[in-house]
Design a protein around this motif. Sequence first.
Motif, PDB file in Angstrom:
ATOM      1  N   ILE A   8      35.937-103.800   2.189  1.00 17.46           N
ATOM      2  CA  ILE A   8      37.104-102.935   1.973  1.00 17.46           C
ATOM      3  C   ILE A   8      37.394-102.125   3.226  1.00 17.46           C
ATOM      4  O   ILE A   8      38.555-101.965   3.624  1.00 17.46           O
ATOM      5  N   ASN A   9      36.352-101.628   3.856  1.00 20.74           N
ATOM      6  CA  ASN A   9      36.513-100.854   5.086  1.00 20.74           C
ATOM      7  C   ASN A   9      37.162-101.709   6.175  1.00 20.74           C
ATOM      8  O   ASN A   9      38.023-101.230   6.916  1.00 20.74           O
ATOM      9  N   ALA A  10      36.781-102.973   6.273  1.00 21.16           N
ATOM     10  CA  ALA A  10      37.372-103.871   7.266  1.00 21.16           C
ATOM     11  C   ALA A  10      38.856-104.092   6.977  1.00 21.16           C
ATOM     12  O   ALA A  10      39.685-104.076   7.890  1.00 21.16           O
ATOM     13  N   VAL A  11      39.210-104.286   5.700  1.00 21.32           N
ATOM     14  CA  VAL A  11      40.621-104.452   5.331  1.00 21.32           C
ATOM     15  C   VAL A  11      41.395-103.189   5.672  1.00 21.32           C
ATOM     16  O   VAL A  11      42.503-103.241   6.205  1.00 21.32           O
ATOM     17  N   PHE A  12      40.811-102.030   5.368  1.00 16.25           N
ATOM     18  CA  PHE A  12      41.462-100.755   5.672  1.00 16.25           C
ATOM     19  C   PHE A  12      41.706-100.619   7.175  1.00 16.25           C
ATOM     20  O   PHE A  12      42.782-100.201   7.600  1.00 16.25           O
ATOM     21  N   ASP A  13      40.716-100.987   7.986  1.00 16.80           N
ATOM     22  CA  ASP A  13      40.863-100.892   9.442  1.00 16.80           C
ATOM     23  C   ASP A  13      41.947-101.834   9.964  1.00 16.80           C
ATOM     24  O   ASP A  13      42.695-101.497  10.876  1.00 16.80           O
ATOM     25  N   GLN A  14      42.049-103.038   9.369  1.00 11.66           N
ATOM     26  CA  GLN A  14      43.004-104.030   9.842  1.00 11.66           C
ATOM     27  C   GLN A  14      44.417-103.808   9.291  1.00 11.66           C
ATOM     28  O   GLN A  14      45.394-104.166   9.928  1.00 11.66           O
ATOM     29  N   HIS A  15      44.519-103.221   8.096  1.00 14.76           N
ATOM     30  CA  HIS A  15      45.820-103.058   7.438  1.00 14.76           C
ATOM     31  C   HIS A  15      45.946-101.679   6.786  1.00 14.76           C
ATOM     32  O   HIS A  15      46.095-101.568   5.563  1.00 14.76           O
ATOM     33  N   PRO A  16      45.920-100.607   7.568  1.00 11.77           N
ATOM     34  CA  PRO A  16      45.999 -99.262   6.966  1.00 11.77           C
ATOM     35  C   PRO A  16      47.287 -99.016   6.195  1.00 11.77           C
ATOM     36  O   PRO A  16      47.318 -98.191   5.294  1.00 11.77           O
ATOM     37  N   GLU A  17      48.334 -99.753   6.479  1.00  9.54           N
ATOM     38  CA  GLU A  17      49.605 -99.567   5.773  1.00  9.54           C
ATOM     39  C   GLU A  17      49.491 -99.894   4.278  1.00  9.54           C
ATOM     40  O   GLU A  17      50.285 -99.413   3.465  1.00  9.54           O
ATOM     41  N   LEU A  18      48.511-100.695   3.898  1.00 11.25           N
ATOM     42  CA  LEU A  18      48.316-101.042   2.490  1.00 11.25           C
ATOM     43  C   LEU A  18      47.834 -99.856   1.659  1.00 11.25           C
ATOM     44  O   LEU A  18      47.978 -99.843   0.443  1.00 11.25           O
ATOM     45  N   PHE A  19      47.248 -98.870   2.313  1.00  9.70           N
ATOM     46  CA  PHE A  19      46.600 -97.778   1.598  1.00  9.70           C
ATOM     47  C   PHE A  19      47.344 -96.452   1.729  1.00  9.70           C
ATOM     48  O   PHE A  19      46.839 -95.423   1.307  1.00  9.70           O
ATOM     49  N   GLY A  20      48.545 -96.453   2.292  1.00  6.39           N
ATOM     50  CA  GLY A  20      49.300 -95.225   2.475  1.00  6.39           C
ATOM     51  C   GLY A  20      49.550 -94.514   1.149  1.00  6.39           C
ATOM     52  O   GLY A  20      49.929 -95.132   0.160  1.00  6.39           O
ATOM     53  N   GLY A  21      49.319 -93.218   1.135  1.00  5.43           N
ATOM     54  CA  GLY A  21      49.569 -92.422  -0.059  1.00  5.43           C
ATOM     55  C   GLY A  21      48.475 -92.471  -1.102  1.00  5.43           C
ATOM     56  O   GLY A  21      48.606 -91.890  -2.172  1.00  5.43           O
ATOM     57  N   PHE A  22      47.381 -93.166  -0.822  1.00  3.83           N
ATOM     58  CA  PHE A  22      46.276 -93.253  -1.768  1.00  3.83           C
ATOM     59  C   PHE A  22      45.082 -92.465  -1.274  1.00  3.83           C
ATOM     60  O   PHE A  22      44.829 -92.358  -0.079  1.00  3.83           O
ATOM     61  N   LYS A  23      44.338 -91.919  -2.216  1.00  7.49           N
ATOM     62  CA  LYS A  23      43.063 -91.263  -1.943  1.00  7.49           C
ATOM     63  C   LYS A  23      41.990 -92.285  -2.291  1.00  7.49           C
ATOM     64  O   LYS A  23      41.997 -92.844  -3.396  1.00  7.49           O
ATOM     65  N   ILE A  24      41.091 -92.584  -1.372  1.00  7.34           N
ATOM     66  CA  ILE A  24      40.079 -93.615  -1.566  1.00  7.34           C
ATOM     67  C   ILE A  24      38.711 -92.957  -1.521  1.00  7.34           C
ATOM     68  O   ILE A  24      38.382 -92.264  -0.563  1.00  7.34           O
ATOM     69  N   GLU A  25      37.913 -93.175  -2.576  1.00  6.41           N
ATOM     70  CA  GLU A  25      36.596 -92.567  -2.667  1.00  6.41           C
ATOM     71  C   GLU A  25      35.575 -93.604  -3.117  1.00  6.41           C
ATOM     72  O   GLU A  25      35.920 -94.572  -3.796  1.00  6.41           O
ATOM     73  N   LEU A  26      34.309 -93.393  -2.734  1.00  2.67           N
ATOM     74  CA  LEU A  26      33.196 -94.188  -3.232  1.00  2.67           C
ATOM     75  C   LEU A  26      32.502 -93.339  -4.289  1.00  2.67           C
ATOM     76  O   LEU A  26      31.927 -92.299  -3.983  1.00  2.67           O
ATOM     77  N   LEU A  27      32.604 -93.759  -5.553  1.00  5.08           N
ATOM     78  CA  LEU A  27      32.035 -93.004  -6.668  1.00  5.08           C
ATOM     79  C   LEU A  27      31.050 -93.865  -7.437  1.00  5.08           C
ATOM     80  O   LEU A  27      31.432 -94.860  -8.045  1.00  5.08           O
ATOM     81  N   ARG A  28      29.796 -93.472  -7.365  1.00  7.03           N
ATOM     82  CA  ARG A  28      28.706 -94.195  -8.039  1.00  7.03           C
ATOM     83  C   ARG A  28      28.735 -95.690  -7.728  1.00  7.03           C
ATOM     84  O   ARG A  28      28.565 -96.530  -8.598  1.00  7.03           O
ATOM     85  N   GLY A  29      29.003 -96.011  -6.480  1.00  9.53           N
ATOM     86  CA  GLY A  29      29.002 -97.390  -6.038  1.00  9.53           C
ATOM     87  C   GLY A  29      30.312 -98.125  -6.209  1.00  9.53           C
ATOM     88  O   GLY A  29      30.446 -99.258  -5.775  1.00  9.53           O
TER      89      GLY A  29
END
Length: 89
Positions: A8-29
């Motif tokens: 997921i981190n790799a996708v975020f780095d390559q395509h940050p436009e996909l995640f605009g306006g979202f809050k992304i958290e790691l919760l209990r795995g």
Amino acid sequence: MTAVYEQINAVFDQHPELFGGFKIELLRGDIVMTAGPDVVHNDIVETVQDQIPRASWRRLQTQDIAILEETSEPQPDFVVMERGAGPTG
């Protein structure tokens, strides 16, 4: 860090436009995406923050925190800790 989290981190780095306006958290795995807060939400957080005396307390917004007993990296809207406690920098 889990393999899924790394992917997921790799996708975020390559395509940050996909995640605009979202809050992304790691919760209990689990990776959790929620809509970003609106103005009303931020006004509420600010009103609560104004009630906490700055001289005694650190008042932090959108601060990543680590829960050592869990695989979680939540990003709460608001964190309060005793002045002088916690990490600096």
